[in-house]
Design an enzyme around this catalytic site. Structure first.
Site, short mmCIF file in Angstrom:
data_model
loop_
_atom_site.label_atom_id
_atom_site.label_comp_id
_atom_site.label_asym_id
_atom_site.label_seq_id
_atom_site.Cartn_x
_atom_site.Cartn_y
_atom_site.Cartn_z
CD GLU A 193 0.87 2.38 1.14
OE1 GLU A 193 -0.23 1.91 1.46
OE2 GLU A 193 1.15 2.69 -0.04
CD GLU A 202 3.49 0.24 -2.99
OE1 GLU A 202 2.34 0.59 -3.34
OE2 GLU A 202 3.71 -0.50 -2.01
#
Length: 817
Positions: free
Chosen positions: A187, A258
């Site tokens: 991320e 995710e």
């Protein structure tokens, strides 16, 4: 080869080929991808993945967790790699116990599943320091996660260490192992702008470095929309079917790394509840929009043992996942997603090789249709509205529940609706087996309060808590002296702290405590104090509740005292004495050996702050998971046989007035049959005589199925429809199916009603009820580990209310055989 040339070669390679293929080792599999999916040995794949983190459970739990994931329709087990447990000190590696990643990977392989290895090595994951070892903090000139040579040197060294370890055990798919994907970074796009011109070069370097390690499988970067070729950019979040802008190349597949099945919980805040229906809707939408890989984060959350939870994160992790903290199936989430996976797999051929078309069915309704060259057809009918609608698709009328997707593996018959949950619900019970309810069962040791004269570290200012403790302890003592030459005087002690908690002692007595929160870690504490004539010692215990795990420039994050005043006089720039940690920690009095190094006393009638408590106990019989009920305690940490089961903070209540966590996982593998040592460090005034050791089990199951609900997907006949199979699929009927956990049976039917009953929460009979409901259900289910009852009037001897839609509601009790 120079860097520029290497990247030019990669881009040309991807432009020439419709797939990206990776190396194959002897006896291994080719793992490649195209714009539609991952391709394993030439076979395109729709893959469902579940995150299970090896250090958040025990090796003894891994086989069961992986088996339950497989039974739930999971194809891939996804895990981060945790740098700070594998290299706690520079150059000193540990891959033992819960850190035995090789054993974990081999268990995945033994059960016939694939693996996705998210190396990071920055991982966030609500894990202390985002997984980075703290010794990195003290490397001269280092800037984490940037185009910084010291950081890149150590990041590359650890990444290569992990890759080579996997290679040496033949664990990559290209070698015949289970690993089909690897991840670099995590991320990064969320912080990249903060690093200005040092961000983009770091991304390119990380991708080049990873690919250069030649794993033979693709690499991914999550939430990195400019991931350099051939690295695949992937989506994280709850609604990637709506938010993901897609791969950054037509040659890359759409992957969701995710899909948050709940959310991590912090002290002082409520549990985030995400329904099975919402998860299923968003997965089906992602697949309908050409997604081909979905990972549930978490599928099993587990436990943040020891001090590994990040700032303010509770010890239990994603307990609302399909497999709860203890490894029990959480229904209906586990079962509903299993049904979803099966329904989507029925559509595999048209999904992977067919042509997609979309057509509107209404203002907020859409059909996604996939047609193959051999006549295969699958459809996803989406109702994005908050109300039920009836639509017309291919001249057939369909009722679509609100916010739902109906899956038609043959473009005609609905096999699954994301909004209709036919699987059972389960009730998890905590049953007390051992009560530590007598002062005679406990011994206590009062932690010494240091004074200025006994401290070895001095400074003329307030030092940073994190830099001082270096992740060796949550505790840092700040001490200083005040001398008065007058009689006892009333004064005011004022402090400002940047987290996370603080206990103030004057001449050895606690005068006040305060703490921050996850949303606002800074706080102040102001208390009246009495100073004596002569020398006064003020000892301030600063407490962190986990290291930070995210944000740019993580190495610059600070905590601890920022300002101290006594009666208006500023002592910030004053001579301070420091002590890192507690004496009990230094002596390891939570172990059998260490506990003999101090003088324990019998527990008195009242409790004192900053006290250690110990007792011995025998393990309860059986195999049910165990949990320590710490509802009578305040804040601290607990150890069983020298192993920390994590921090607790029962006194920090949610807005509803409840502790964020009361029960704390005690793995059976931590125990011996008798003489187990339990040690509690209590910072506040908690009373250990209220502690109990409880078993954790599924004691009740409940199912509520309407006659309009769909039969289980397993009853679907044939993937290539004929007139005969089409008719049989039309004739399928819905059923209530009940399952008790292994080695238990249905011992009692607690409620049963066929007609218009309430639901599993209310369990009320409606205006319509078949009088023989309980008798029929009892006959079908009593004494069995599982049973199935058709939801039809015929079974119950007739229609109790003609013309009304009917449902069957059953609740059953499960007990040991």
């Amino acid at each position: 080869m120079e860097k520029v040339g290497w990247w030019q070669w990669c881009k040309c390679f991807l432009a020439l080929l419709s797939t990206a293929a990776f190396g194959i080792g002897a006896g291994g599999a080719t793992v490649s991808y195209d714009g539609r999916s991952l391709i394993i040995d030439g076979q395109p794949k729709i893959l469902f993945s579940g995150s299970i983190h090896y250090p958040r459970s025990t090796p003894e739990m891994w086989p069961s967790l992986i088996a339950k994931a497989k039974e739930g329709g999971i194809d891939v087990i996804q895990t981060y790699v945790f740098w700070n447990i594998h290299e706690p000190q520079k150059g000193q590696y540990d891959f033992s116990g819960r850190g035995d990643i090789v054993r974990f990977m081999k268990e995945i392989q033994a059960q016939g599943l694939y693996a996705c290895l998210r190396i990071g090595p920055f991982i966030e994951s609500e894990w202390a320091y985002g997984g980075l070892p703290f010794w990195l903090h003290d490397i001269p000139g280092i800037i984490f996660r940037s185009d910084n040579e010291p950081f890149k040197l150590h990041m590359q060294s650890f990444t290569a260490k992990i890759v080579n370890k996997m290679k040496s055990e033949n664990l990559y798919a290209s070698q015949g192992g289970p690993i089909i994907l690897s991840q670099i970074e995590n991320e990064y796009k969320l912080v990249e702008a903060a690093f200005h011109e040092s961000g983009p070069p770091y991304v390119r370097w990380a991708a080049e470095m990873a690919v250069g390690l030649q794993t033979g499988v693709p690499w991914i970067m999550c939430k990195q929309d400019d991931a350099p070729d051939p690295v695949i950019n992937t989506c994280n979040g709850m609604k990637c079917g709506e938010t993901f802008t897609g791969p950054n190349s037509p040659n890359k597949p759409s992957l969701w790394t995710e899909n948050w099945t709940s959310f991590y919980q912090v002290y002082g805040e409520e549990t985030y509840m995400r329904s099975a229906e919402d998860i299923a809707f968003n997965v089906a939408l992602f697949i309908a929009k050409n997604g081909s890989y979905v990972n549930y984060y978490m599928y099993h959350g587990g436990t943040n043992f020891g001090r590994k939870a990040s700032a303010f994160v509770i010890t239990s992790y994603y307990d609302q996942a399909p497999l709860d903290e203890y490894g029990l199936t959480r229904q209906p989430k586990w079962g509903h997603l299993k049904e979803l996976h099966a329904a989507i797999k029925l559509c595999s051929k048209p999904l992977l090789s067919g042509t997609q078309t979309t057509s509107p069915l209404g203002p907020r309704q859409q059909a996604y249709v996939f047609k193959g060259n051999s006549g295969e057809c699958a459809a996803f009918l989406v109702n994005g509205d908050d109300k039920d609608v009836t639509i017309l698709f291919q001249n057939i009328s369909y009722d679509l529940p609100q916010k739902s997707i109906s899956i038609l593996p043959d473009c005609q018959i609905v096999a699954f609706s994301t909004a209709k949950v036919s699987t059972q619900q389960s009730t998890r019970s905590m049953i007390s087996k051992l009560q530590f309810d007598s002062t005679d069962k406990w011994q206590a040791y009062k932690e010494a309060i240091p004074n200025f004269d006994n401290t070895l570290v001095r400074a003329d200012t307030l030092l940073d808590h994190i830099s001082m403790t270096k992740d060796t302890s949550d505790y840092l003592w700040y001490t200083f002296r005040i001398e008065l030459d007058s009689p006892n005087a009333q004064s005011v002690l004022s402090m400002q702290s940047h987290g996370h908690a603080l206990h103030a002692f004057v001449n050895g007595d606690l005068v006040g405590s305060a703490h921050g929160s996850h949303k606002n870690i800074s706080f102040s504490l102001e208390n009246p104090i009495t100073l004596i004539n002569g020398k006064n010692t003020i000892s301030l215990l600063s407490v962190t509740v986990g290291l930070p795990d995210s944000g740019a420039y993580l190495e610059r994050k600070v905590a601890g005292l920022r300002r101290v005043r006594v009666q208006g006089r500023d002592f910030t720039n004053y001579t301070w004495g420091y002590q890192v940690g507690l004496l009990g920690e230094k002596l390891q009095i939570y172990t059998n050996l260490g506990s003999s190094k101090v003088q324990w006393e019998r527990l008195g009638s009242s409790t004192q702050p900053l006290t250690w408590y110990k007792t011995l106990f025998d393990a309860p019989v059986g195999n049910d998971p165990l949990a320590l009920n710490l509802g009578s305690m305040g804040k601290g940490e607990a150890w069983v046989n020298g192993q920390s089961i994590g921090r607790y903070w029962v006194s920090f209540h949610t807005p509803n007035g409840n502790p964020s966590q009361t029960w704390y996982n005690v793995p059976r593998s931590f125990l011996q049959s008798s003489g187990n040592l339990l040690v509690i460090l209590e910072e506040e005034y908690g009373n250990p005589v209220g502690i109990s050791l409880d078993t954790v089990s599924i004691t009740k199951v409940c199912a509520h199925v309407s006659d309009s609900y769909l039969p289980l997907v397993a009853s679907w006949i044939g993937q290539n429809q004929t007139v005969e199979t089409h008719q049989k699929n039309l004739e399928r009927i819905s059923r209530v199916q009940l399952f008790c956990p292994a080695k238990t049976r249905i011992s009692k039917i607690l409620f049963a009603s066929f007609g218009t009953p309430g639901d599993c929460e209310s369990q009320a009979m409606g205006s319509c009820h078949s009088l023989n409901s309980k008798a029929i259900v009892t006959k079908a289910c009593l004494g069995k580990s599982k049973c199935s009852i058709p939801v039809t009037s015929k079974i119950f001897g007739g229609d109790p209310c003609p013309g009304l839609p009917k449902a069957l509601l059953v609740e059953a009790q499960c007990t040991w055989q």
